[in-house]
Design an enzyme around this catalytic site. Structure first.
Site, PDB file in Angstrom:
ATOM      1  N   ASP A   1       0.825  -1.210   0.000  1.00 15.55           N
ATOM      2  CA  ASP A   1       0.000   0.000   0.000  1.00 15.55           C
ATOM      3  C   ASP A   1       0.860   1.262   0.000  1.00 15.55           C
ATOM      4  OD1 ASP A   1      -2.020  -1.840   0.338  1.00 15.55           O
ATOM      5  OD2 ASP A   1      -2.718  -1.044   2.255  1.00 15.55           O
TER       6      ASP A   1
ATOM      7  N   HIS B   1       3.795  -2.203   2.975  1.00 18.52           N
ATOM      8  CA  HIS B   1       3.764  -0.819   2.481  1.00 18.52           C
ATOM      9  C   HIS B   1       5.054  -0.478   1.743  1.00 18.52           C
ATOM     10  CE1 HIS B   1       0.922  -1.052   5.823  1.00 18.52           C
ATOM     11  NE2 HIS B   1       0.251  -0.081   5.229  1.00 18.52           N
TER      12      HIS B   1
END
Ligand SMILES: [Zn+2]
Length: 239
Positions: A38, A181
């Site tokens: 992400d 991430h």
């Protein structure tokens, strides 16, 4: 469930589809899982792409509209190197502080930027912080987006590489969707070395294991029939 419990479940519950339809894992008992990243693209994403390629791993990247606007070439490189991309909103806001109209606008704006940069419409959506709010369902429906939650998420923005790698190695089993991430919200040139170091250690370890990484669409069975045509249109029709 009481009204308050139901409201909490609708916002937080992994399998809740009350505010917007979503998946959170693939079938259990299969030797497959999905890595997701992400908050990208970031200046560090190309290093992660090199690492994934060296292990022949394809992943799913949930991109922020603002970061795609800043680094469109890196967004295109993610797709060019065989990975899947989804929408992660535009500005990574806390939607709880916003009106349904603002939530809707943030998702649609991100979808537009992704379409402009990539030349196609993504069909997966991960809400910032994994939370669902009024306005989201309408945006997902209008954009043809299926929500994607997760089953495994080490705190890679905070933990050491060793802690992250250990969590991955100990927790991941068949059917899992793993959340990591390659960016840090809207930060420019974020430090994601811990994530990359941990993924390298995990992939070296998992090379001897029975699990195989897939994209989210492959894991949850959206491929291959839907992707022959327009996935977004098929998902929109399913609402
Ligand atoms: Zn995020």
């Amino acid at each position: 469930m009481g009204a308050l419990a139901l409201a909490a479940y609708a916002v937080n519950g992994r399998s809740s589809s009350l505010l917007a339809p979503s998946v959170y894992r693939g079938p259990r008992g299969v030797p497959r899982y999905a890595l997701t990243f992400d908050d990208g693209p970031s200046e560090s994403t190309p290093r992660l792409l090199d690492l994934l390629e060296s292990h022949n791993v394809r992943a799913t990247f949930f991109l922020l509209g603002a970061n795609v606007r800043r680094l469109p070439g890196i967004a295109r490189a993610i797709v060019a190197r065989g990975h899947e991309v989804g929408n992660h909103g535009f500005l990574h806001p806390y939607y709880c502080l916003q009106t349904p109209r603002a939530v809707y606008a943030d998702i649609v704006a991100a979808q537009q930027v992704l379409e402009d940069a990539l030349g196609f419409s993504p069909w997966l959506y991960r809400p910032p912080f994994g939370l669902r709010w009024p306005g989201m369902r309408a945006a997902q429906q209008d954009c043809g987006l299926l929500g994607v939650q997760w089953t495994v998420m080490p705190k890679d923005w905070k933990w050491s590489p060793q802690q992250i790698a250990q969590h991955l190695t100990e927790r991941i089993r068949g059917g899992d969707i793993v959340c990591l991430h390659d960016g840090r919200e809207l930060a420019v040139n974020p430090d994601v070395r811990a994530t990359i170091t941990a993924v390298r250690a995990f992939l070296l370890h998992s090379a001897t294991r029975w699990l195989r990484a897939q994209t989210v669409s492959e894991l949850v069975g959206i491929l291959p029939d839907v992707l022959e045509g327009d996935a977004s249109a098929s998902i929109r029709a399913a609402y």
